[in-house]
Design an enzyme around this catalytic site. Structure first.
Site, PDB file in Angstrom:
ATOM      1  N   GLY A 164      -4.564  -9.934   2.659  1.00  0.00           N
ATOM      2  CA  GLY A 164      -4.150 -11.132   3.392  1.00  0.00           C
ATOM      3  C   GLY A 164      -3.687 -10.825   4.805  1.00  0.00           C
ATOM      4  O   GLY A 164      -3.996 -11.559   5.748  1.00  0.00           O
ATOM      5  N   THR A 165      -2.956  -9.743   4.953  1.00  0.00           N
ATOM      6  CA  THR A 165      -2.433  -9.395   6.275  1.00  0.00           C
ATOM      7  C   THR A 165      -3.580  -9.150   7.252  1.00  0.00           C
ATOM      8  O   THR A 165      -3.572  -9.662   8.379  1.00  0.00           O
ATOM      9  CB  THR A 165      -1.546  -8.129   6.167  1.00  0.00           C
ATOM     10  OG1 THR A 165      -0.485  -8.406   5.249  1.00  0.00           O
ATOM     11  CG2 THR A 165      -0.979  -7.711   7.505  1.00  0.00           C
TER      12      THR A 165
ATOM     13  N   ASN B 164       5.165 -18.905   1.206  1.00  0.00           N
ATOM     14  CA  ASN B 164       5.403 -17.930   0.150  1.00  0.00           C
ATOM     15  C   ASN B 164       6.839 -17.939  -0.370  1.00  0.00           C
ATOM     16  O   ASN B 164       7.092 -17.522  -1.490  1.00  0.00           O
ATOM     17  CB  ASN B 164       5.034 -16.518   0.624  1.00  0.00           C
ATOM     18  CG  ASN B 164       5.541 -16.219   2.009  1.00  0.00           C
ATOM     19  OD1 ASN B 164       5.239 -16.933   2.969  1.00  0.00           O
ATOM     20  ND2 ASN B 164       6.318 -15.165   2.125  1.00  0.00           N
TER      21      ASN B 164
ATOM     22  N   GLN C  17      -1.160 -17.928  -0.714  1.00  0.00           N
ATOM     23  CA  GLN C  17      -0.353 -18.370  -1.858  1.00  0.00           C
ATOM     24  C   GLN C  17      -0.998 -19.506  -2.645  1.00  0.00           C
ATOM     25  O   GLN C  17      -0.551 -19.813  -3.742  1.00  0.00           O
ATOM     26  CB  GLN C  17       1.048 -18.808  -1.387  1.00  0.00           C
ATOM     27  CG  GLN C  17       1.922 -17.649  -0.925  1.00  0.00           C
ATOM     28  CD  GLN C  17       2.363 -16.727  -2.060  1.00  0.00           C
ATOM     29  OE1 GLN C  17       2.390 -17.115  -3.232  1.00  0.00           O
ATOM     30  NE2 GLN C  17       2.714 -15.500  -1.742  1.00  0.00           N
TER      31      GLN C  17
ATOM     32  N   SER D 139      -5.916 -13.354  -0.461  1.00  0.00           N
ATOM     33  CA  SER D 139      -5.558 -11.999  -0.887  1.00  0.00           C
ATOM     34  C   SER D 139      -5.747 -11.883  -2.402  1.00  0.00           C
ATOM     35  O   SER D 139      -5.259 -12.733  -3.154  1.00  0.00           O
ATOM     36  CB  SER D 139      -4.102 -11.721  -0.521  1.00  0.00           C
ATOM     37  OG  SER D 139      -3.696 -10.485  -1.062  1.00  0.00           O
ATOM     38  N   ALA D 140      -6.445 -10.825  -2.837  1.00  0.00           N
ATOM     39  CA  ALA D 140      -6.785 -10.704  -4.264  1.00  0.00           C
ATOM     40  C   ALA D 140      -5.560 -10.500  -5.156  1.00  0.00           C
ATOM     41  O   ALA D 140      -5.523 -11.003  -6.283  1.00  0.00           O
ATOM     42  CB  ALA D 140      -7.762  -9.540  -4.461  1.00  0.00           C
TER      43      ALA D 140
ATOM     44  N   CYS E 142       8.467  -9.044   1.357  1.00  0.00           N
ATOM     45  CA  CYS E 142       8.257  -8.142   2.491  1.00  0.00           C
ATOM     46  C   CYS E 142       9.532  -7.939   3.282  1.00  0.00           C
ATOM     47  O   CYS E 142       9.702  -6.945   3.948  1.00  0.00           O
ATOM     48  CB  CYS E 142       7.173  -8.700   3.401  1.00  0.00           C
ATOM     49  SG  CYS E 142       5.799  -9.379   2.493  1.00  0.00           S
TER      50      CYS E 142
END
Ligand code: PLP
Length: 388
Positions: free
Chosen positions: A73-74, A152, A180, A200-201, A326
Site C-alpha cells: 500500500g505504501t 485506518n 482499508q 495492500s494484500a 505504524c
C-alpha cells in the site's frame, strides 16, 4: 499457563489465509521461474501473475491491464502521488485530507519540500471531508486530489464518488487509498469514479509486501521504480511471483465472502462498541457512527493511557491498538484523532479494536470481561482522574 490469544487488530494486518499460503507455496519450489524468461518455467510464472492480475482486477471492477503490482500500500500511494505530479510539469498543487495514512502524508511532505503546494482538507468531528471544501480548494494549479476511502484508525468512510466527481469536472486526477476498504466493503473503480486506487494484500488475508495500484486507462503518470521494464514499463523489478499469486488468491476469496462477512463483523463490532460505551463510564466513540468500516471500533476511555491499556490487554492475550500501528511505537498523539478535534489526553486514551474473519462471539466476550477490569485498575492509579 498459556492464555488464548484474541487478535483484534485486523486493520494493522490480517493472518494469511491457509488457502493463500497453499497457492503461494509451489512458486517457491517448482514454479520458481523468472516471469521475464521466455522458456516454459518463465512463462508458467508469467501465466500465474496474469491470472492473479485478473482476480485483483475482478474484485474492484477494473480491467487487468489497469492493475500494476507493487510492494504494498505504501508504494502504491507513493507511486500515485509522485507519478502524477511529476508527469505534469505545468501544475503543482495537490489536495488531500488531514487524516491520511503516513504513506500519503509523508509523500506530500516530501513534495512540499520540493516546491509543490499541498492543501490538507480539514475533517469534521465525525472524520468526514466536506465536498464543498474540496471544491473550493481546487485552483488552476491543482493536478491531483487524494482522499482515502476509509481511515485506518477511526474507520470513517469518505464520500469518494462525490469527491471524485468534483475533481473530474475540474480536470483534476483523483486517487484514493483503499487499503482499508478493499475486501471489506464493495469497492468498484467505476462506481467510485476514481483514476487511481491503492490496495495492500496483507489487509485482506494475503501476504505482506505486495499490493497494487489501479491506474485508469489514459491516466498520465511517470514510473516511480526504474528498471527492467516490468509491469508494462510502469514498475521495474522482477515480480514477487509468490506474493502476487497469494494476493490474487486472497482477492478471489474476499470476493466470495464479502457479502456475508461484512454484516457478521458489523454485528460483533456493534456488540463490542455498544457494551463498552454502556458499561464503562466516560467513554466516547471516535469517528462516524454509521459511515464506518464494519469491523472498526475506536473509543476514547478517559483518564487512562492507551499504551497502558494495550500492555495490560496484551498480558491477557488480547491484541488491540492505540492510534495507528505504524505510529504506536512513538508516543505522539495520533494526527487523525487530533484532526477530529480531540484533546491530546483523549487522543492518548484511545483504543482501536478491529475484528476479522475468524473473530468469534467468545472473543468479544473475553474483551468485555477483561477490559472493564483493566480500566478500573488503571483508573484507580490514574493521576488524571485524581486531578478531576
Ligand atoms: N494506507 C492505509 C490506509 C493503511 O492502513 C496502510 C497500512 O497500515 C497503508 C496505506 C500501508 O500499506 P502497506 O502496509 O501495505 O505498506
Amino acid at each position: 499457563m498459556t492464555v488464548k490469544r484474541v487478535y483484534l487488530d485486523h486493520a494493522a494486518t490480517t493472518p494469511t489465509h491457509p488457502d493463500v499460503v497453499a497457492a503461494m507455496l509451489p512458486h517457491f519450489t517448482d514454479g520458481f521461474g523468472n516471469p521475464s524468461s521466455i522458456y516454459s518455467y518463465g512463462q508458467e510464472a508469467r501465466g500465474a501473475i496474469e491470472d492473479a492480475r485478473e482476480k485483483v482486477a475482478g474484485l474492484i471492477g477494473a480491467r487487468p491491464e489497469e492493475i500494476v503490482f507493487t510492494g504494498g500500500g505504501t508504494e502504491s500511494d507513493n507511486f500515485a502521488l509522485k507519478g502524477t505530479v511529476f508527469a505534469d510539469p505545468k501544475r503543482n498543487h495537490i489536495i488531500t485530507s488531514a487524516i491520511e495514512h503516513h504513506a500519503i502524508m509523508e509523500s506530500c511532505g516530501f513534495l512540499e519540500k520540493r516546491g509543490f503546494k499541498v492543501t490538507y482538507l480539514p475533517v469534521g468531528q465525525d472524520g468526514l471531508v466536506d465536498p464543498d471544501e474540496a471544491k473550493k480548494a481546487i485552483t488552476t494549479e491543482t493536478v491531483l486530489m487524494s482522499v482515502m476511502h476509509a481511515n485506518n484508525e477511526i474507520g470513517t468512510i469518505q464520500p469518494i464518488a462525490e469527491l471524485a466527481a468534483i475533481a473530474r469536472e475540474a480536470g483534476v486526477y483523483f486517487h484514493t487509498d483503499a487499503v482499508q476498504t478493499t475486501g471489506q466493503i464493495p469497492v468498484k473503480v467505476d462506481g467510485l469514479g476514481v483514476d487511481m486506487l491503492a490496495i495492500s494484500a496483507h489487509k485482506l488475508y494475503g501476504p505482506k509486501g505486495v499490493g497494487a495500484l489501479y491506474i485508469r486507462k489514459g491516466t498520465r503518470l511517470v514510473p516511480f521504480m526504474h528498471g527492467g521494464g516490468q509491469e508494462r514499463n510502469r514498475r521495474g523489478g522482477t515480480e514477487n511471483v509468490p506474493g502476487i499469486v497469494g494476493f490474487g488468491k486472497a482477492t478471489e476469496i474476499a470476493a466470495g465472502v464479502l457479502e456475508q462477512e461484512a454484516p457478521r463483523q458489523a454485528a460483533l463490532r456493534e456488540r463490542l462498541a455498544g457494551t463498552i460505551l454502556e458499561q464503562i463510564e466516560d467513554t466516547h466513540l471516535n469517528g462516524h457512527a454509521t459511515k464506518r468500516l464494519p469491523n472498526n471500533v475506536n473509543i476514547s476511555i478517559d483518564y487512562v493511557e492507551g499504551e497502558s491499556m494495550l500492555l495490560n490487554l496484551d498480558l491477557e492475550g488480547i491484541c488491540a491498538s492505540t492510534g495507528s500501528a505504524c505510529s504506536s511505537s512513538s508516543l505522539e498523539a495520533s494526527h487523525v484523532l487530533l484532526a477530529l478535534g480531540l484533546a491530546h489526553e483523549q487522543a492518548h486514551s484511545s483504543l482501536r479494536f478491529t475484528v476479522g474473519k475468524w473473530t468469534t462471539d467468545e472473543d468479544i466476550d473475553r474483551v468485555l470481561e477483561v477490559l472493564p477490569q483493566v480500566v478500573s485498575k488503571l483508573r484507580a492509579m490514574s493521576p488524571l482522574l485524581k486531578s478531576r
